[in-house]
Design an enzyme around this catalytic site. Sequence first.
Site, PDB file in Angstrom:
ATOM      1  N   LYS B  98       0.883  -1.162   0.000  1.00  0.00           N
ATOM      2  CA  LYS B  98       0.000   0.000   0.000  1.00  0.00           C
ATOM      3  C   LYS B  98       0.921   1.211   0.000  1.00  0.00           C
ATOM      4  O   LYS B  98       1.555   1.530   1.003  1.00  0.00           O
ATOM      5  CB  LYS B  98      -0.898   0.003   1.242  1.00  0.00           C
ATOM      6  CG  LYS B  98      -1.756   1.247   1.313  1.00  0.00           C
ATOM      7  CD  LYS B  98      -2.543   1.364   2.604  1.00  0.00           C
ATOM      8  CE  LYS B  98      -3.007   2.795   2.772  1.00  0.00           C
ATOM      9  NZ  LYS B  98      -3.679   3.044   4.050  1.00  0.00           N
ATOM     10  N   GLY B 159      -8.041   9.575   8.982  1.00  0.00           N
ATOM     11  CA  GLY B 159      -8.431   9.741  10.387  1.00  0.00           C
ATOM     12  C   GLY B 159      -9.428  10.850  10.650  1.00  0.00           C
ATOM     13  O   GLY B 159      -9.789  11.110  11.790  1.00  0.00           O
ATOM     14  N   ALA B 185      -9.404   5.844   3.421  1.00  0.00           N
ATOM     15  CA  ALA B 185      -9.319   7.007   4.316  1.00  0.00           C
ATOM     16  C   ALA B 185     -10.551   7.892   4.249  1.00  0.00           C
ATOM     17  O   ALA B 185     -11.126   8.101   3.189  1.00  0.00           O
ATOM     18  CB  ALA B 185      -8.079   7.852   4.045  1.00  0.00           C
ATOM     19  N   GLY B 186     -10.913   8.386   5.411  1.00  0.00           N
ATOM     20  CA  GLY B 186     -11.991   9.357   5.523  1.00  0.00           C
ATOM     21  C   GLY B 186     -13.300   8.804   6.052  1.00  0.00           C
ATOM     22  O   GLY B 186     -14.158   9.561   6.509  1.00  0.00           O
ATOM     23  N   ASN B 207      -9.724   2.270   8.992  1.00  0.00           N
ATOM     24  CA  ASN B 207      -9.030   1.911  10.213  1.00  0.00           C
ATOM     25  C   ASN B 207      -9.599   2.668  11.415  1.00  0.00           C
ATOM     26  O   ASN B 207     -10.262   2.122  12.285  1.00  0.00           O
ATOM     27  CB  ASN B 207      -7.523   2.183  10.042  1.00  0.00           C
ATOM     28  CG  ASN B 207      -6.668   1.659  11.179  1.00  0.00           C
ATOM     29  OD1 ASN B 207      -5.495   1.386  11.014  1.00  0.00           O
ATOM     30  ND2 ASN B 207      -7.205   1.483  12.377  1.00  0.00           N
ATOM     31  N   THR B 208      -9.383   4.005  11.407  1.00  0.00           N
ATOM     32  CA  THR B 208      -9.732   4.805  12.581  1.00  0.00           C
ATOM     33  C   THR B 208     -11.206   4.699  12.958  1.00  0.00           C
ATOM     34  O   THR B 208     -11.538   4.648  14.142  1.00  0.00           O
ATOM     35  CB  THR B 208      -9.363   6.290  12.319  1.00  0.00           C
ATOM     36  OG1 THR B 208      -8.016   6.332  11.837  1.00  0.00           O
ATOM     37  CG2 THR B 208      -9.457   7.117  13.576  1.00  0.00           C
TER      38      THR B 208
END
Lengths: 68, 256
Positions: B98, B159, B185-186, B207-208
């Site tokens: 990645k 994040g 992301a986001g 993830n976050t």
Amino acid sequence: MKIRVNGEEKTVHPNVNVYDLLIVLELNPTQAGIAVAVDREVIPKTAWQATELREDSEVEIIRAVQGG
Amino acid sequence: MQTFKIADQTYTSRLLIGTAGYPNFHIMAEAIAASSAEIATVSMRRVKFTDTSGENLFALLRERDMTILPNTAGCFTAKDAILTANLSREALETSLIKLEVIGDEQTLFPDVEQLLSAAETLVKDGFTVLPYCNDDPITCKKLEDIGCAAVMPLGAPIGSGMGIRNPYNIQIIRDLVRVPLIVDAGVGTASDAAIAMELGCDGVLLNTAVAKAHRPVLMAEAMKKAVEAGRAAFLAGRIPRKLYATASSPETGMIE
């Protein structure tokens, strides 16, 4: 001689090879999941024993950690 | 439901999950299981000589037969990203990467110039490159042309939990590229993941949103359902948006 491992200065026997360095550092050289670079060049596992370090060698030993 | 392919590997789950920032290792392990993700991201970092936790992420993911996707997070130059990719290939015995080349610490937006250059080198070196990139159709097209195995535009900053800030660009990217399209992301909550999938993305990497949720394991399950629901809705085909009503009940046979 003095070398740097992961940014820390270490004193090791002259011309120690990568494999023996890992043993000195109490890192099992046969464990899966670690890699070594010397002076920003990746050293394949098969070449660890043949790769001798020199004074001021910069060694990076890395592994997978939690990441996104 | 159709399976999903990256390089030559087929996956049932279209959710890719990160392993960072969970309250602890145990909750992370449970959340990953609840998400049903088959691909998990990791970072490559210096070995700590004092680590006695016994927690071994690599062993856990291997034991579960998951695809390990190492990232180049924290790299600000093509040169650093390439070295990190080579280290990860050696350590984890995978050519998947990645690719992240960050341009700025505050936004963590990609540095497109460095990203394209790193992608080109890594593709030539035989890596399966999955680049984290801007939601810019032209950049995505260039990455596909270079030979990347997927494109992974951000929905919003890493994040941030802001969701899909430019769904129209994601839609254009969908039309423009043939390689798998993964929003990376986001995503802040389940509906964000569903929206990404409804736009026609092949997958979502997050993830976050799970790791920092009040109950990560429950959020992981929610994300799994959202990705499945969004995919089904995309395949089913949504109705066009209209400003005015169209009655759904019969307009004839009313009582008088």
